[in-house]
Design an enzyme around this catalytic site. Sequence first.
Site, short mmCIF file in Angstrom:
data_model
loop_
_atom_site.label_atom_id
_atom_site.label_comp_id
_atom_site.label_asym_id
_atom_site.label_seq_id
_atom_site.Cartn_x
_atom_site.Cartn_y
_atom_site.Cartn_z
N ASP A 1 -8.01 18.76 -14.59
CA ASP A 1 -8.07 17.66 -14.94
C ASP A 1 -8.04 17.39 -16.05
OD1 ASP A 1 -8.77 14.15 -16.28
OD2 ASP A 1 -10.88 15.32 -14.20
N ARG B 1 0.67 -1.39 0.01
CA ARG B 1 -0.17 0.49 0.25
C ARG B 1 0.83 1.17 0.05
NH1 ARG B 1 -1.43 1.78 4.54
NH2 ARG B 1 -1.51 -0.27 5.45
N LYS C 1 -8.58 5.76 -19.19
CA LYS C 1 -8.93 7.09 -20.68
C LYS C 1 -7.62 6.51 -21.28
CE LYS C 1 -13.18 7.20 -18.72
NZ LYS C 1 -12.92 7.78 -17.33
N TYR D 1 -17.20 16.25 -15.99
CA TYR D 1 -18.00 14.42 -15.63
C TYR D 1 -18.53 14.19 -14.48
CZ TYR D 1 -17.47 9.69 -14.24
OH TYR D 1 -17.85 7.89 -13.86
O1 P1T Z 1 -14.04 6.39 -14.42
P1 P1T Z 1 -12.91 6.52 -13.05
O2 P1T Z 1 -11.11 6.47 -13.52
O3 P1T Z 1 -12.93 6.82 -12.19
O4 P1T Z 1 -12.07 8.84 -13.66
C1 P1T Z 1 -13.08 9.42 -13.67
C2 P1T Z 1 -12.71 10.26 -14.00
C3 P1T Z 1 -12.63 11.88 -14.45
N1 P1T Z 1 -11.81 13.01 -15.40
C4 P1T Z 1 -12.65 12.41 -16.49
C5 P1T Z 1 -13.22 13.92 -16.77
C6 P1T Z 1 -13.50 11.87 -17.14
O5 P1T Z 1 -13.73 11.56 -17.52
C7 P1T Z 1 -13.84 10.74 -15.92
C8 P1T Z 1 -14.35 9.65 -15.92
N2 P1T Z 1 -15.27 9.58 -17.27
C9 P1T Z 1 -15.93 8.53 -18.09
C10 P1T Z 1 -16.52 7.30 -17.33
C11 P1T Z 1 -16.64 8.82 -18.90
O6 P1T Z 1 -17.14 8.08 -19.43
O7 P1T Z 1 -17.16 10.18 -19.17
#
Ligand code: P1T
Length: 394
Positions: free
Chosen positions: A186, A60, A211, A113
């Site tokens: 972000d 961790r 992503k 998001y």
């Molecule tokens: O899904 P996660 O890895 O927890 O990430 C969240 C997140 C944070 N910031 C942005 C700009 C994002 O697009 C996302 C997650 N977005 C999607 C799952 C989507 O389909 O837009």
Amino acid sequence: MSEQQHGHEAAQKAGFETRAIHAGYEPDPATGAVIPPIYATSTYKQDGVGGLRGGYEYSRSGNPTRTALEGNIAALEEGERGFAFASGLAAEDTLVRALCAPGDHVVVPDDAYGGTYRLFDKVERAWGLEHSSAAVSDVDAVRAAIRPGETTLVWVETPTNPLLNIGDIEALAAVAHEAGALLVVDNTFASPYLQQPLTLGADVVVHSTTKYCGGHSDVVGGALVVRDLEVAERVGFHQNAMGAVAGPFDSWLVLRGLKTLGVRMDRHCDNAERVVEFLAGHPDVTQVIYPGLEEHPGHAVASRQMKRYGGMVSFRVAGGEQQALGVCERAEVFTLGESLGGVESLIEHPGRMTHASVAGTDLEVPADLVRLSVGIETVDDLLADLDRALGARA
Ligand code: P1T
């Protein structure tokens, strides 16, 4: 910081693609392995109590595969330290608790998001953190939303999800810093290949590595990159204390993805530009939203701070929600699904899918909106698919 965290000194200073392939890891001295092993271990043998080898004590707190990823992404974002998490939202939550206290205030985007807004509105607010939303494209609106003495973070997405609005990172950093707040960007939609917010004055970069960084839709992960050692210490403490770390296999997948980020992003951009051109000429498309279009209100800022305009395209269709849903359902090469940034093209209806959690809030999105994550397939197949999906009326 360990040798691996910094990676190969020369790789840190090299071009982007060289850093993507080499930073954060040097071939294993014992075997010469050019790729970091997946260190599937929870703990480490100590040479006498407290005799840690390479600083590793418990996974961790630190794991060599995760360390390699953290060093790599820090080099790509030109930051001081990187931290890898189990998801983008885990990274966000850890950051907020590291840098804010109950009673503080944060400015969040009015287009972001949906899960990020839900985190602030439903989780961090219950913890005592207040928030106000403002358009990231409107520097004056962000300044007006700041409460001097109370606002600790200005949180920005650029391009935003799903409306692809552009925030001027340099100007927003100045506004945040004037008020004694930090600017968090972000950078998920741009990826570090297209934009490096820390070099423009931002204090922290957030990624959903699920992503473009991972790039193959086979892993969920998140990352933070910071440029200040004091912020790094607070984030590092909370990463260990809260525990939402990236596991070794997930870290390995993201690290593998990052090696090809540059070539993938260029193809995502090439294909997105062709898709935009096609959609702009289609009679059933009422608006195409892409920062690369001259008529996009953020075009000038995007041209200044981004290398290219990315692989995400949003558009609105004539006929309203039913037609938008129909387009999503008729597409075949574009897979109907949430998420983005993988090699395969995805299509979705933000209002019913990724942004359903913000219905009825300032962040509600238009019902006739369709969002594309343009992949790296043969572009003619993508255009033919969209033509078919748009062509038939529901
Ligand atoms: O899904 P996660 O890895 O927890 O990430 C969240 C997140 C944070 N910031 C942005 C700009 C994002 O697009 C996302 C997650 N977005 C999607 C799952 C989507 O389909 O837009």
